[in-house]
Design an enzyme around this catalytic site. Structure first.
Site, mmCIF file in Angstrom:
data_model
loop_
_atom_site.group_PDB
_atom_site.id
_atom_site.type_symbol
_atom_site.label_atom_id
_atom_site.label_comp_id
_atom_site.label_asym_id
_atom_site.label_seq_id
_atom_site.Cartn_x
_atom_site.Cartn_y
_atom_site.Cartn_z
ATOM 1 N N TYR A 42 0.912 -1.201 0.098
ATOM 2 C CA TYR A 42 0.017 -0.064 -0.107
ATOM 3 C C TYR A 42 0.830 1.468 0.095
ATOM 4 C CZ TYR A 42 -4.391 -2.435 1.414
ATOM 5 O OH TYR A 42 -5.360 -3.302 1.822
ATOM 6 N N GLY A 43 2.104 1.125 0.647
ATOM 7 C CA GLY A 43 2.929 2.340 0.947
ATOM 8 C C GLY A 43 3.181 3.250 -0.097
ATOM 9 N N THR A 75 0.747 2.885 6.827
ATOM 10 C CA THR A 75 0.199 3.405 5.653
ATOM 11 C C THR A 75 -1.377 3.741 5.714
ATOM 12 O OG1 THR A 75 1.831 2.323 4.409
ATOM 13 C CG2 THR A 75 0.066 3.560 3.056
ATOM 14 N N GLU A 151 11.080 -8.512 3.400
ATOM 15 C CA GLU A 151 10.340 -9.572 2.895
ATOM 16 C C GLU A 151 11.109 -10.556 2.156
ATOM 17 O OE1 GLU A 151 6.681 -8.778 1.110
ATOM 18 O OE2 GLU A 151 5.991 -8.171 3.013
ATOM 19 N N THR A 184 4.866 -1.731 9.933
ATOM 20 C CA THR A 184 4.612 -3.047 10.432
ATOM 21 C C THR A 184 5.909 -3.905 10.344
ATOM 22 O OG1 THR A 184 3.813 -3.689 8.127
ATOM 23 C CG2 THR A 184 2.236 -3.385 9.780
ATOM 24 N N HIS A 185 6.878 -3.583 9.280
ATOM 25 C CA HIS A 185 7.937 -4.422 8.905
ATOM 26 C C HIS A 185 9.297 -4.100 9.773
ATOM 27 C CE1 HIS A 185 5.492 -5.509 5.800
ATOM 28 N NE2 HIS A 185 6.435 -6.320 5.175
#
Ligand code: DGL
Length: 265
Positions: A42-43, A75, A151, A184-185
């Site tokens: 989404y970012g 985001t 990721e 989140t990451h």
């Protein structure tokens, strides 16, 4: 008392870092998680698209009789939530809890914020911090490469360090003593980020703060479960189940049974 599940959504599997914290502060609560893996990231998308996707995510969770929604996605929280009004249940984003925690912990009033391009462009972190304390100074940096680095399994490598040095040097030079990990990451890059920023800089994980905030909110409203058994967790994704299961453990950081289902919009 309310035994309905807590709904959590994210653009993909990164929101599992928030689920990990939720499980640690409220192990008895049931959780329904939705990761929009078919449409991540989404970012770097437009505001209109992020709002549309976020509405879909919320509507999906609403079908599961949840008592609270947590937007684990930095985001979605910063770009879309300000445009989404009453949906019938309370929605918590990750911004307010992290901003409050940062203001409590900063000693010199200089707070750094890192997030996706969309999050930083929205300027919402700075707006919230300054609405709570107009004297606080906020310094932000977009870190678009961090998500693919995590990721693809490069979190603890020289690649991550080189990219992080580049993204963080401005914040370090400004002398921030508190840094909000607004995505989140980023908790998976905590080691690298902390090494670069130095011991004196406190890192605030938006997912952890949101989990604690959610517990306080449910407690205050009398909505905590009264069951005293390990909560049940269901996970839904909008793309391949297999890759979610494989990477999920990295984000959850412990052995949690992943009941994953594929949904279709
Ligand atoms: N979940 C997103 C966030 O926290 C990161 C991944 C994406 O760009 O969708 O901002």
């Amino acid at each position: 008392m309310d035994n309905r599940p807590i709904g959590v959504f994210d653009s993909g599997l990164g929101g599992l870092t928030a689920v990990k914290q939720l499980i640690s502060v409220m192990p008895d609560e049931d959780i329904v998680y939705f990761g929009d893996t078919g449409r991540v990231p989404y970012g770097n998308r437009s505001r209109e698209t992020i709002i549309r996707y976020t509405r879909d995510d919320i509507n999906f969770l609403l079908e599961h009789n949840i008592k609270l929604i947590i937007a684990a996605c930095g985001t979605a929280s910063s770009v879309a939530l300000p445009y989404i009004n009453d949906v019938g249940v309370k929605i918590i984003g990750v911004l307010e809890p992290a901003c409050q925690a940062a203001l409590k912990r900063t000693r010199n009033g200089k707070i750094g914020v890192i997030g996706t391009a969309g999050t930083i462009k929205s300027d919402k972190y700075a707006q919230i911090i300054n609405s709570l304390d107009p004297a606080a100074r906020v310094f932000s940096a977009a870190c678009p490469m961090f998500v693919p680095i995590v990721e693809n399994g490069y979190a603890n490598t020289e690649v991550a360090r080189t990219v992080a040095m580049d993204y963080l040097s401005g914040l370090k030079n400004e002398g921030v003593d508190t840094l909000i990990l607004g995505c989140t990451h980023y908790p998976l890059l905590e080691g690298v980020i902390s090494d670069i920023m130095g011991d004196g800089v406190e890192l605030i994980s938006s997912g952890s703060e949101a989990a604690r905030y959610a517990k306080k909110l449910l407690d205050r409203e009398g909505l905590l479960t009264d069951r005293r058994t390990e909560g049940h967790r269901e996970f839904y994704v909008s793309d391949d189940v297999e890759s979610f299961v494989q990477l999920g453990g990295l984000f959850l950081g412990r052995e949690i049974e992943l009941n994953v289902h594929r949904m279709k919009f």
